[in-house]
Design an enzyme around this catalytic site. Sequence first.
Site, PDB file in Angstrom:
ATOM      1  N   HIS A  98       9.092  43.099  66.825  1.00 22.65           N
ATOM      2  CA  HIS A  98       8.204  42.920  67.978  1.00 22.65           C
ATOM      3  C   HIS A  98       7.657  41.497  68.121  1.00 22.65           C
ATOM      4  O   HIS A  98       7.062  41.169  69.152  1.00 22.65           O
ATOM      5  CB  HIS A  98       7.068  43.947  67.960  1.00 22.65           C
ATOM      6  CG  HIS A  98       6.683  44.422  69.328  1.00 22.65           C
ATOM      7  ND1 HIS A  98       6.052  45.616  69.571  1.00 22.65           N
ATOM      8  CD2 HIS A  98       6.852  43.858  70.556  1.00 22.65           C
ATOM      9  CE1 HIS A  98       5.844  45.763  70.883  1.00 22.65           C
ATOM     10  NE2 HIS A  98       6.314  44.714  71.493  1.00 22.65           N
ATOM     11  N   ASP A 121       3.441  51.486  72.215  1.00 24.66           N
ATOM     12  CA  ASP A 121       3.557  51.158  70.794  1.00 24.66           C
ATOM     13  C   ASP A 121       2.585  52.005  69.975  1.00 24.66           C
ATOM     14  O   ASP A 121       1.486  52.308  70.440  1.00 24.66           O
ATOM     15  CB  ASP A 121       3.210  49.663  70.626  1.00 24.66           C
ATOM     16  CG  ASP A 121       3.706  49.046  69.325  1.00 24.66           C
ATOM     17  OD1 ASP A 121       3.850  49.775  68.331  1.00 24.66           O
ATOM     18  OD2 ASP A 121       3.916  47.824  69.308  1.00 24.66           O
ATOM     19  N   HIS A 123       1.286  50.721  67.428  1.00 31.40           N
ATOM     20  CA  HIS A 123       0.400  49.679  66.888  1.00 31.40           C
ATOM     21  C   HIS A 123      -0.155  48.811  68.013  1.00 31.40           C
ATOM     22  O   HIS A 123       0.433  48.738  69.091  1.00 31.40           O
ATOM     23  CB  HIS A 123       1.172  48.802  65.901  1.00 31.40           C
ATOM     24  CG  HIS A 123       1.900  49.579  64.844  1.00 31.40           C
ATOM     25  ND1 HIS A 123       3.194  50.030  65.009  1.00 31.40           N
ATOM     26  CD2 HIS A 123       1.496  50.011  63.623  1.00 31.40           C
ATOM     27  CE1 HIS A 123       3.566  50.715  63.931  1.00 31.40           C
ATOM     28  NE2 HIS A 123       2.562  50.719  63.075  1.00 31.40           N
ATOM     29  N   ASP A 125      -0.643  45.445  67.612  1.00 32.47           N
ATOM     30  CA  ASP A 125      -0.051  44.098  67.482  1.00 32.47           C
ATOM     31  C   ASP A 125      -1.044  43.018  67.894  1.00 32.47           C
ATOM     32  O   ASP A 125      -0.696  42.022  68.531  1.00 32.47           O
ATOM     33  CB  ASP A 125       1.244  43.994  68.293  1.00 32.47           C
ATOM     34  CG  ASP A 125       2.339  44.892  67.718  1.00 32.47           C
ATOM     35  OD1 ASP A 125       2.187  45.347  66.575  1.00 32.47           O
ATOM     36  OD2 ASP A 125       3.327  45.155  68.418  1.00 32.47           O
ATOM     37  N   HIS A 138       5.198  40.227  63.389  1.00 33.01           N
ATOM     38  CA  HIS A 138       5.467  41.293  64.373  1.00 33.01           C
ATOM     39  C   HIS A 138       4.224  42.140  64.650  1.00 33.01           C
ATOM     40  O   HIS A 138       4.226  42.926  65.586  1.00 33.01           O
ATOM     41  CB  HIS A 138       6.680  42.161  63.978  1.00 33.01           C
ATOM     42  CG  HIS A 138       6.429  43.181  62.912  1.00 33.01           C
ATOM     43  ND1 HIS A 138       7.203  44.313  62.767  1.00 33.01           N
ATOM     44  CD2 HIS A 138       5.505  43.242  61.919  1.00 33.01           C
ATOM     45  CE1 HIS A 138       6.772  45.028  61.742  1.00 33.01           C
ATOM     46  NE2 HIS A 138       5.746  44.395  61.208  1.00 33.01           N
ATOM     47  N   ASP A 225       8.038  49.385  72.112  1.00 38.39           N
ATOM     48  CA  ASP A 225       8.412  49.473  70.703  1.00 38.39           C
ATOM     49  C   ASP A 225       8.862  50.906  70.452  1.00 38.39           C
ATOM     50  O   ASP A 225       8.118  51.847  70.764  1.00 38.39           O
ATOM     51  CB  ASP A 225       7.187  49.118  69.847  1.00 38.39           C
ATOM     52  CG  ASP A 225       7.498  49.012  68.364  1.00 38.39           C
ATOM     53  OD1 ASP A 225       8.346  49.781  67.871  1.00 38.39           O
ATOM     54  OD2 ASP A 225       6.869  48.169  67.695  1.00 38.39           O
ATOM     55  N   ASP A 227       8.826  52.570  67.939  1.00 36.50           N
ATOM     56  CA  ASP A 227       7.939  53.345  67.068  1.00 36.50           C
ATOM     57  C   ASP A 227       6.760  53.945  67.844  1.00 36.50           C
ATOM     58  O   ASP A 227       5.951  54.681  67.288  1.00 36.50           O
ATOM     59  CB  ASP A 227       7.485  52.555  65.834  1.00 36.50           C
ATOM     60  CG  ASP A 227       6.453  51.461  66.108  1.00 36.50           C
ATOM     61  OD1 ASP A 227       5.686  51.562  67.079  1.00 36.50           O
ATOM     62  OD2 ASP A 227       6.400  50.498  65.308  1.00 36.50           O
ATOM     63  N   GLU A 270      12.407  46.811  67.944  1.00 31.60           N
ATOM     64  CA  GLU A 270      12.260  47.498  66.647  1.00 31.60           C
ATOM     65  C   GLU A 270      13.295  48.599  66.409  1.00 31.60           C
ATOM     66  O   GLU A 270      13.066  49.500  65.608  1.00 31.60           O
ATOM     67  CB  GLU A 270      10.830  48.034  66.452  1.00 31.60           C
ATOM     68  CG  GLU A 270       9.749  46.961  66.407  1.00 31.60           C
ATOM     69  CD  GLU A 270       9.653  46.176  65.090  1.00 31.60           C
ATOM     70  OE1 GLU A 270      10.391  46.505  64.134  1.00 31.60           O
ATOM     71  OE2 GLU A 270       8.832  45.228  65.024  1.00 31.60           O
TER      72      GLU A 270
END
Length: 298
Positions: A98, A121, A123, A125, A138, A225, A227, A270
């Site tokens: 990312h 995402d 996360h 980030d 990332h 992303d 994930d 990712e």
Amino acid sequence: MKKLSIIGMPMDLGQMRRGVDMGPSAIRYAGVNERLKNLFDEVHDLGDIAIGRPEVAIDAESNLRNLDLVAEKSQLLANQVDQVVQEGAFPLVLGGDHSIAIGTLAGVAKHYKNLGVIWYDAHGDLNTAETSPSGNIHGMPLAVSLGIGHPLLTEVGGYNPKIKAENIVIIGARALDDGEKELIKEKGIKVYTMHEIDRLGMTKVMEDTIAYLKEKTDGVHLSLDLDGLDPHDAPGVGTPVNGGISYRESHLAMEMLAESGIVTSAEFVEVNPILDDKNRTASVAVALMGSLFGEKLL
């Protein structure tokens, strides 16, 4: 005339798990070109940005992993994305980890007064060298794009900030570090965690997101992303977090974005085929791209 340009960014320098540099290849193998050729008048695959096989280096001062290299390669991506936008094509970037969003946003944001960002995402980030538990870049691209972080990263593209906090919507968050939570509160960033998605439903989350961004932005970048999805549906990611967005919810989200017509650039990141099961995660990415670009079941 609808034109799409695909750029591969096979970079794994923003984190520690090998294999995510093969993400663009896996996504191509899953049939991205064939799938999108039906949805655009022209599809150009511009190949991959050259990353090479550099040695891992930790910056002594900031403790950031591969700082100089990430900055250098992000600038290459920014240049190419900038060129694509100038040519009137839709830029679609295939990751890579990312951290590639630093380059994508640097190339896109200069063409908009108020670029909106949907950060799909698990996360946030939003880490910096000071708040990051790992030093992995990332986990920092959204902060960097806000102008927060190491100057080598925030100045990619020769200007900063790229985006404003009030033009960001994070969707699917379920793993936020303390420093990220503070920054979200301080900057007033709009976040739909999994709690909101469960409680409101994806339809309401997307309706609100689209309405929120439509009135204040002149373009929207989707940074997806894999994930963000539940590991059951997208196992081939470096930092999986249980309890994520489902495959069906993600299709709905992409279909609603297609209907809204607000998305002007996108990246899918990712995808790590080494951690995957028979290239499932790359196939999911391609299917979601189909929905984002207006593929219909009937």
